[in-house]
Write a protein that holds these residues in place. Structure first.
Motif, PDB file in Angstrom:
ATOM      1  N   UNK A  65       1.932   6.433   9.294  1.00 47.66           N
ATOM      2  CA  UNK A  65       2.560   5.624  10.400  1.00 47.66           C
ATOM      3  C   UNK A  65       2.603   4.969  11.956  1.00 47.66           C
ATOM      4  N   UNK A  66       1.177   5.884  12.274  1.00 52.97           N
ATOM      5  CA  UNK A  66       0.321   5.489  13.914  1.00 52.97           C
ATOM      6  C   UNK A  66      -0.177   4.547  13.329  1.00 52.97           C
ATOM      7  N   UNK A  67      -0.874   4.627  12.129  1.00 51.38           N
ATOM      8  CA  UNK A  67      -1.971   3.326  11.819  1.00 51.38           C
ATOM      9  C   UNK A  67      -1.499   1.811  11.414  1.00 51.38           C
ATOM     10  N   UNK A  68      -0.401   2.219  10.472  1.00 53.15           N
ATOM     11  CA  UNK A  68       0.398   0.902  10.206  1.00 53.15           C
ATOM     12  C   UNK A  68       1.195   0.319  11.308  1.00 53.15           C
ATOM     13  N   UNK A  69       1.442   1.173  11.825  1.00 50.95           N
ATOM     14  CA  UNK A  69       2.186   1.182  13.653  1.00 50.95           C
ATOM     15  C   UNK A  69       0.916  -0.281  14.106  1.00 50.95           C
ATOM     16  N   UNK A  91       1.355  -1.333  -0.098  1.00 56.77           N
ATOM     17  CA  UNK A  91      -0.079   0.266  -0.085  1.00 56.77           C
ATOM     18  C   UNK A  91       0.614   1.360  -0.319  1.00 56.77           C
ATOM     19  N   UNK A  92       0.236   2.059  -1.283  1.00 62.52           N
ATOM     20  CA  UNK A  92       1.556   3.459  -0.975  1.00 62.52           C
ATOM     21  C   UNK A  92       0.954   3.957  -0.811  1.00 62.52           C
ATOM     22  N   UNK A  93       1.035   4.883   0.147  1.00 61.01           N
ATOM     23  CA  UNK A  93       0.563   6.383   0.716  1.00 61.01           C
ATOM     24  C   UNK A  93       1.769   7.589   0.923  1.00 61.01           C
ATOM     25  N   UNK A  94       1.151   8.809  -0.064  1.00 54.96           N
ATOM     26  CA  UNK A  94       1.296   9.941   0.020  1.00 54.96           C
ATOM     27  C   UNK A  94       1.083  10.666   0.385  1.00 54.96           C
ATOM     28  N   UNK A  95       2.159  11.756   1.067  1.00 54.29           N
ATOM     29  CA  UNK A  95       2.138  12.884   1.720  1.00 54.29           C
ATOM     30  C   UNK A  95       2.934  13.510   3.263  1.00 54.29           C
ATOM     31  N   UNK A  96       2.410  14.622   3.862  1.00 53.83           N
ATOM     32  CA  UNK A  96       3.473  14.625   4.377  1.00 53.83           C
ATOM     33  C   UNK A  96       2.670  15.683   5.630  1.00 53.83           C
ATOM     34  N   UNK A 121       0.996  16.090   9.069  1.00 55.14           N
ATOM     35  CA  UNK A 121       0.616  15.571  10.395  1.00 55.14           C
ATOM     36  C   UNK A 121      -0.241  13.813   9.945  1.00 55.14           C
ATOM     37  N   UNK A 122      -0.340  13.915   8.204  1.00 58.58           N
ATOM     38  CA  UNK A 122      -0.851  12.555   7.420  1.00 58.58           C
ATOM     39  C   UNK A 122      -0.163  11.822   7.594  1.00 58.58           C
TER      40      UNK A 122
END
Length: 171
Positions: A112-116, A99-104, A106-107
């Motif tokens: 990263x928090x959700x992935x953890x 799953x690729x997520x593009x952002x900068x 707070x997003x």
């Protein structure tokens, strides 16, 4: 009433077998929700096809019968029906997704928090993106993807379901 079933099909590992199996479904208008194939016995030249499909009881019985009649097929097991017949839990099923997520900002931190929480591993990163590897049940991966959508979800690649029956029986 429609139900979902997982079939494990043991076939000769030869050119054209997968096309014949897929043709069986498409020729009758049946849907394949997930399809995975891998060689399981190099010496015997066998592959295993795992198919997740849905339909009425009659359609699912017809699918099994049609699969069993294909020449390169050695065995067809309806893993879902076997579990139900033995009063066991459904088969063990897993899937892998990138799953690729593009952002900068707070997003990026939230991704990263959700992935953890989901125990997803970062397999690639740059200043403006992450690629997460997540494995688990289909429903777990679906939830992870849903949560990543507002955070900049850019691309998804899923392996399809793999499954084995519970207990000491083998295909």
């Amino acid at each position: 009433m429609s139900e979902t079933r997982t079939f494990a099909v043991l076939v000769d590992n030869e050119p054209g077998v997968l096309a014949r199996v897929i043709g069986l479904f498409s020729g009758r208008g049946y849907n394949i929700e997930s399809l995975t194939v891998t060689e399981v016995d190099d010496d015997a030249n066998l592959s295993r096809i795992t198919i997740v499909t849905d339909g009425t009881t009659q359609v699912l019985a017809q699918i099994r019968n049609l699969l069993e009649r294909l020449v390169p097929v050695h065995r067809v097991e309806d893993l879902t029906a076997v579990a139900e017949g033995l009063n066991m839990e459904p088969p063990v099923q897993r899937e892998l997704a990138l799953v690729k997520v593009v952002g900068a900002g707070d997003k990026r931190v939230e991704a990263l928090r959700i992935a953890d929480i989901f125990k997803a591993e970062v397999v690639d990163t740059g200043l403006g993106h992450f690629v997460f590897e997540i494995k688990g049940r289909k429903s777990q991966i679906d939830r992870f993807i849903t949560l990543m959508m507002p955070l900049g979800l850019a691309e998804i690649c899923r392996s399809g379901v793999i499954a084995v029956s519970r207990g000491d029986q083998a295909l």
